[in-house]
Design a protein around this motif. Structure first.
Motif, PDB file in Angstrom:
ATOM      1  N   VAL A 525       0.843  -1.200   0.000  1.00 48.87           N
ATOM      2  CA  VAL A 525       0.000   0.000   0.000  1.00 48.87           C
ATOM      3  C   VAL A 525       0.875   1.247   0.000  1.00 48.87           C
ATOM      4  CG1 VAL A 525      -0.226  -0.131   2.520  1.00 48.87           C
ATOM      5  CG2 VAL A 525      -1.877   1.188   1.212  1.00 48.87           C
ATOM      6  N   HIS A 526       0.462   2.213  -0.811  1.00 50.51           N
ATOM      7  CA  HIS A 526       1.253   3.446  -0.982  1.00 50.51           C
ATOM      8  C   HIS A 526       0.290   4.615  -1.156  1.00 50.51           C
ATOM      9  CE1 HIS A 526       4.263   6.274  -2.178  1.00 50.51           C
ATOM     10  NE2 HIS A 526       4.018   6.212  -3.474  1.00 50.51           N
ATOM     11  N   TRP A 527       0.748   5.818  -0.797  1.00 52.44           N
ATOM     12  CA  TRP A 527      -0.042   7.049  -0.976  1.00 52.44           C
ATOM     13  C   TRP A 527       0.802   8.054  -1.743  1.00 52.44           C
ATOM     14  CZ3 TRP A 527       0.769  12.153   0.222  1.00 52.44           C
ATOM     15  CH2 TRP A 527      -0.340  13.017   0.117  1.00 52.44           C
ATOM     16  N   GLY A 528       0.172   8.755  -2.733  1.00 50.03           N
ATOM     17  CA  GLY A 528       0.885   9.773  -3.491  1.00 50.03           C
ATOM     18  C   GLY A 528       0.026  10.310  -4.625  1.00 50.03           C
ATOM     19  N   ARG A 566       3.824  -9.953   5.506  1.00 47.17           N
ATOM     20  CA  ARG A 566       2.493 -10.011   4.901  1.00 47.17           C
ATOM     21  C   ARG A 566       2.028  -8.649   4.403  1.00 47.17           C
ATOM     22  NH1 ARG A 566       1.992 -14.983   3.371  1.00 47.17           N
ATOM     23  NH2 ARG A 566       2.163 -16.492   5.085  1.00 47.17           N
ATOM     24  N   LEU A 567       2.598  -7.586   4.898  1.00 50.97           N
ATOM     25  CA  LEU A 567       2.171  -6.238   4.516  1.00 50.97           C
ATOM     26  C   LEU A 567       3.391  -5.347   4.370  1.00 50.97           C
ATOM     27  CD1 LEU A 567      -0.740  -4.218   6.159  1.00 50.97           C
ATOM     28  CD2 LEU A 567       1.423  -3.125   5.610  1.00 50.97           C
ATOM     29  N   ALA A 568       3.415  -4.569   3.300  1.00 51.70           N
ATOM     30  CA  ALA A 568       4.473  -3.582   3.093  1.00 51.70           C
ATOM     31  C   ALA A 568       3.819  -2.250   2.760  1.00 51.70           C
ATOM     32  CB  ALA A 568       5.415  -4.009   1.984  1.00 51.70           C
ATOM     33  N   ALA A 569       4.138  -1.238   3.575  1.00 51.10           N
ATOM     34  CA  ALA A 569       3.581   0.108   3.352  1.00 51.10           C
ATOM     35  C   ALA A 569       4.720   1.077   3.091  1.00 51.10           C
ATOM     36  CB  ALA A 569       2.779   0.555   4.564  1.00 51.10           C
ATOM     37  N   SER A 570       4.469   2.042   2.235  1.00 45.03           N
ATOM     38  CA  SER A 570       5.511   3.025   1.906  1.00 45.03           C
ATOM     39  C   SER A 570       5.682   4.024   3.041  1.00 45.03           C
ATOM     40  CB  SER A 570       5.139   3.755   0.618  1.00 45.03           C
ATOM     41  OG  SER A 570       4.010   4.583   0.851  1.00 45.03           O
ATOM     42  N   ASP A 571       6.867   4.603   3.105  1.00 39.85           N
ATOM     43  CA  ASP A 571       7.120   5.635   4.106  1.00 39.85           C
ATOM     44  C   ASP A 571       6.250   6.858   3.845  1.00 39.85           C
ATOM     45  OD1 ASP A 571       8.815   6.449   6.403  1.00 39.85           O
ATOM     46  OD2 ASP A 571       9.470   8.024   5.004  1.00 39.85           O
ATOM     47  N   ALA A 572       5.918   7.118   2.558  1.00 39.64           N
ATOM     48  CA  ALA A 572       5.043   8.251   2.221  1.00 39.64           C
ATOM     49  C   ALA A 572       3.655   8.062   2.820  1.00 39.64           C
ATOM     50  CB  ALA A 572       4.945   8.403   0.699  1.00 39.64           C
ATOM     51  N   LEU A 573       3.153   6.833   2.816  1.00 40.70           N
ATOM     52  CA  LEU A 573       1.836   6.563   3.392  1.00 40.70           C
ATOM     53  C   LEU A 573       1.847   6.787   4.900  1.00 40.70           C
ATOM     54  CD1 LEU A 573      -0.980   4.617   2.499  1.00 40.70           C
ATOM     55  CD2 LEU A 573       0.095   3.427   4.390  1.00 40.70           C
ATOM     56  N   VAL A 574       2.879   6.250   5.581  1.00 46.45           N
ATOM     57  CA  VAL A 574       2.979   6.400   7.025  1.00 46.45           C
ATOM     58  C   VAL A 574       3.118   7.870   7.397  1.00 46.45           C
ATOM     59  CG1 VAL A 574       4.380   5.849   9.064  1.00 46.45           C
ATOM     60  CG2 VAL A 574       3.900   4.075   7.353  1.00 46.45           C
ATOM     61  N   SER A 575       3.934   8.617   6.662  1.00 46.06           N
ATOM     62  CA  SER A 575       4.112  10.049   6.930  1.00 46.06           C
ATOM     63  C   SER A 575       2.806  10.809   6.735  1.00 46.06           C
ATOM     64  CB  SER A 575       5.195  10.626   6.003  1.00 46.06           C
ATOM     65  OG  SER A 575       6.428   9.995   6.242  1.00 46.06           O
ATOM     66  N   ARG A 576       2.044  10.410   5.733  1.00 43.90           N
ATOM     67  CA  ARG A 576       0.758  11.057   5.489  1.00 43.90           C
ATOM     68  C   ARG A 576      -0.200  10.817   6.658  1.00 43.90           C
ATOM     69  NH1 ARG A 576      -2.009  15.243   3.616  1.00 43.90           N
ATOM     70  NH2 ARG A 576      -4.168  14.703   3.118  1.00 43.90           N
ATOM     71  N   ILE A 577      -0.205   9.588   7.189  1.00 42.21           N
ATOM     72  CA  ILE A 577      -1.080   9.281   8.325  1.00 42.21           C
ATOM     73  C   ILE A 577      -0.679  10.106   9.535  1.00 42.21           C
ATOM     74  CG2 ILE A 577      -1.811   7.468   9.922  1.00 42.21           C
ATOM     75  CD1 ILE A 577      -1.440   5.473   7.633  1.00 42.21           C
ATOM     76  N   GLU A 578       0.618  10.195   9.783  1.00 43.39           N
ATOM     77  CA  GLU A 578       1.093  10.969  10.922  1.00 43.39           C
ATOM     78  C   GLU A 578       0.760  12.453  10.752  1.00 43.39           C
ATOM     79  OE1 GLU A 578       5.194   9.961  10.842  1.00 43.39           O
ATOM     80  OE2 GLU A 578       4.951   8.178  12.129  1.00 43.39           O
ATOM     81  N   ALA A 579       0.897  12.974   9.531  1.00 40.65           N
ATOM     82  CA  ALA A 579       0.624  14.396   9.276  1.00 40.65           C
ATOM     83  C   ALA A 579      -0.859  14.729   9.425  1.00 40.65           C
ATOM     84  CB  ALA A 579       1.103  14.782   7.879  1.00 40.65           C
ATOM     85  N   SER A 580      -1.717  13.752   9.124  1.00 48.59           N
ATOM     86  CA  SER A 580      -3.157  14.010   9.189  1.00 48.59           C
ATOM     87  C   SER A 580      -3.729  13.729  10.566  1.00 48.59           C
ATOM     88  CB  SER A 580      -3.888  13.158   8.148  1.00 48.59           C
ATOM     89  OG  SER A 580      -3.691  11.773   8.405  1.00 48.59           O
ATOM     90  N   GLY A 581      -2.877  13.333  11.535  1.00 45.03           N
ATOM     91  CA  GLY A 581      -3.349  13.099  12.888  1.00 45.03           C
ATOM     92  C   GLY A 581      -3.999  11.760  13.091  1.00 45.03           C
TER      93      GLY A 581
END
Length: 611
Positions: A525-528, A566-581
């Protein structure tokens, strides 16, 4: 094909002569006519028509109602002396006065004036006869009627209430004063002539016009369906052989004076000189009143004065065969134009454009009425347009919902909803942020080799159903299935601050639900930023998402396998979650820095979940 599409509107247009007279539609149309009078506003009559009102002061000063006939005789003498052009009495004299001398006095004044016309009341239900002498007097004032093939029939009366013989013989003209009320009970029209017992009785305003023309030596006759020659000009009759009254304004629009002012010698003669003078009752509880576009209680004498002014100078409202043909054409044009407008691809376009044909026709009817006095039918073309738009709108809504349900079974829901109105959604080609999730079964190749076709198909169906349900529960949708894998999208077409956290929560839920089904899956999973685009050739196309965000999300499934996770998430996705609270993603993940992703030049930090 065009004719087939126009057939419903042609049928309505053909039925217009019947629809126009249907009581409900007629009442609605008459109401719209009142609007047009209001929009046009009050006007000053051009014809020299004056009213002498038998008001409360006149009744009180002369011993009550009815006025003594000697008083009326005196009034006629004074009007004659003032130079009145025509004297029209809106008073019935169907019975003799209190004394023979009173009748003789009034008859003498009428005869001396050589310009007085009297009314005949006609009845259309009960037969009522009149003395032979009165019938002979009525016959002396009938109208020559020329009725051509196809012309409307004039109404026939069953009874008559003419003036008593001594007055009828003295008058220069007799005429009926029966008016036509609309379906709403308002005063609307008048018949130029009515047939009674073989006699063609003109309307009293027609008798006034004939008296004026007799002095000029002109012939006078009514041609149907043509009209009447008045003062060197042609006054056409309207549909049904009637005249539609062109009202000027509320009570008092015509110059109005108290009859008592005349009797007392306080009315200057120049006020009456050369004018058509109507005498009628306006006193409280005396005389008739009518509802009109400008007044709820217009005295009956002013209604007859309106017909007189229309006839002599200003013209009646035009409602003839040409107007009827225009109405029929409007039904077809407004209906067809509304149908075309209602089939626009965009809902906003439909809302903006569909009412335009009806609005334009409304403007045309108002303009035609205000500038040329033409009464075009607003109701039937307008209702045709509104009904057409409503039916097509309801049909398209039902069809769109049906299409959306069918399409959403094969393509993503947001795309299906957009494609029900256009093949090019507004969000196509747009660059926007979104989260993309790829899910893939572990060891599927080996399992399918051993399981056989039926078991493999059953396995995939269970997987796909679970993936679809979990995606929907977390605000995403399945963009596509590919064998044992699927691509899920979060935030298209409407991105939000929770897309990244929704995607990660969905990834955790997929792992949990897969275990309940005895399945093993891997998730990336990735966000961008990505692009919503339409791909395919001429015959087959699809709308999906593309860009590096999609590519990296797909490669993260391989990274998970490479790291036995079993799951790989991008650092961009994790950073986005942290930034959005959002909730702390690190609580369930471990960070692996600088991972080489196949096909990418730059190492990428990723977050893994092994269990």
């Amino acid at each position: 094909m065009l004719i087939v599409l126009l057939l419903p509107f042609i049928a309505v247009a053909a039925a217009l002569p019947f629809l126009r007279n249907w009581p409900l539609l007629a009442a609605i149309e008459e109401s719209t006519l009142d609007w047009r009078f209001a929009l046009r506003g009050a006007r000053v009559p051009d014809a020299p028509v004056v009213i002498l009102a038998i008001d409360d002061r006149t009744v009180s000063a002369n011993g009550g109602w009815p006025l003594p006939r000697e008083v009326l005789a005196q009034a006629i003498d004074r009007m004659t002396a003032s130079g009145a052009g025509v004297i029209a009495l809106d008073l019935l004299f169907a019975e003799s006065g209190e004394t023979d001398q009173a009748d003789l006095a009034l008859a003498g004044s009428i005869r001396r004036s050589q310009r007085t016309v009297l009314p005949v009341a006609l009845t259309f239900k009960d037969k009522r006869g009149e003395p032979q002498t009165a019938h002979e007097a009525m016959a002396a004032h009938t109208l020559t009627l020329v009725r051509r093939p196809g012309a409307p029939e004039i109404p026939g009366a069953r009874g008559a209430l003419p003036p008593v013989s001594v007055l009828a013989e003295a008058a220069r003209g007799l005429g009926h004063v029966d008016v036509v009320l609309g379906e709403d009970g308002a005063l609307r029209q008048i018949h130029p002539a009515v047939e009674y017992d073989g006699l063609i009785m003109p309307a009293l305003p027609v008798s006034i016009a004939r008296l004026l023309d007799d002095r000029r030596g002109r012939a006078f006759r009514l041609d149907l369906p043509g009209g009447l020659q008045v003062g060197g000009r042609h006054v056409a009759v309207g549909l049904g052989g009637r005249w539609t009254l062109n009202f000027y304004g509320p009570e008092g629009t015509f110059p109005t004076y108290s009859l008592q002012a005349l009797l007392a010698g306080r009315l200057p003669s120049e006020r009456l000189n050369g004018a058509v003078v109507w005498v009628g009752a306006t006193a409280t509880a005396i005389g008739d009143t009518f509802v009109t576009p400008f007044d709820r209680k217009l005295p009956g004498v002013e209604g007859l004065a309106t017909a007189t002014a229309n006839l002599l100078a200003d013209g009646f409202i035009v409602r003839n065969e040409w107007a009827a043909l225009t109405d029929m054409l409007a039904v077809i044009v407004v209906g067809a134009a509304t149908a075309a407008a209602a089939r626009r691809p965009s809902a906003l376009q439909v809302i903006a454009i569909s009412p335009l044909p009806v609005a334009i026709w409304f403007a045309v009817t108002v303009l035609a009425f205000s500038h040329w006095g033409i009464w075009l039918n607003l109701t039937v073309p307008g209702l045709t347009g509104l009904a057409t738009g409503s039916v097509i709108g309801a049909w398209d809504l039902a069809l769109s919902d049906s299409q959306r349900r069918r399409l959403s079974a094969y393509i993503p829901g947001p795309v299906a909803s957009a494609l029900t109105s256009t093949d090019r959604p507004a969000f196509e080609g747009r660059t926007q942020p979104a989260a993309v999730l790829f899910v893939d079964m572990a060891d599927f190749t080996a399992q399918s080799e051993l399981a056989g076709l039926d078991a493999t198909v059953s396995l995939l169906r269970r997987l796909h159903a679970m993936v679809e349900e979990v995606a929907a529960a977390h605000g995403g949708y399945v963009d596509s299935f590919s064998g044992d894998g699927a691509m899920l999208v979060f935030g298209v077409p409407n991105p939000s601050g929770t897309d990244a956290s929704n995607a990660l929560a969905c990834a955790h839920a997929l792992l949990s639900n897969a275990r309940k089904l005895d399945l093993e899956v891997r998730v990336g999973v990735h966000w961008g930023e990505l692009r919503v685009a339409r791909f395919g050739g001429k015959r087959f196309r699809q709308i999906t998402v593309a860009g590096d965000t999609v590519n990296l999300a797909s490669r993260l499934v391989e990274a998970a396998k490479m790291h036995e996770a079993r799951l790989a998430a991008s650092d961009a996705l994790v950073s986005r979650i942290e930034a959005s609270g959002g909730s702390d993603p690190a609580a369930h993940l471990r960070k692996v820095p600088a991972v080489h992703i196949r096909g990418r030049r730059t190492p990428t930090d990723i977050w893994l979940k092994s269990g």
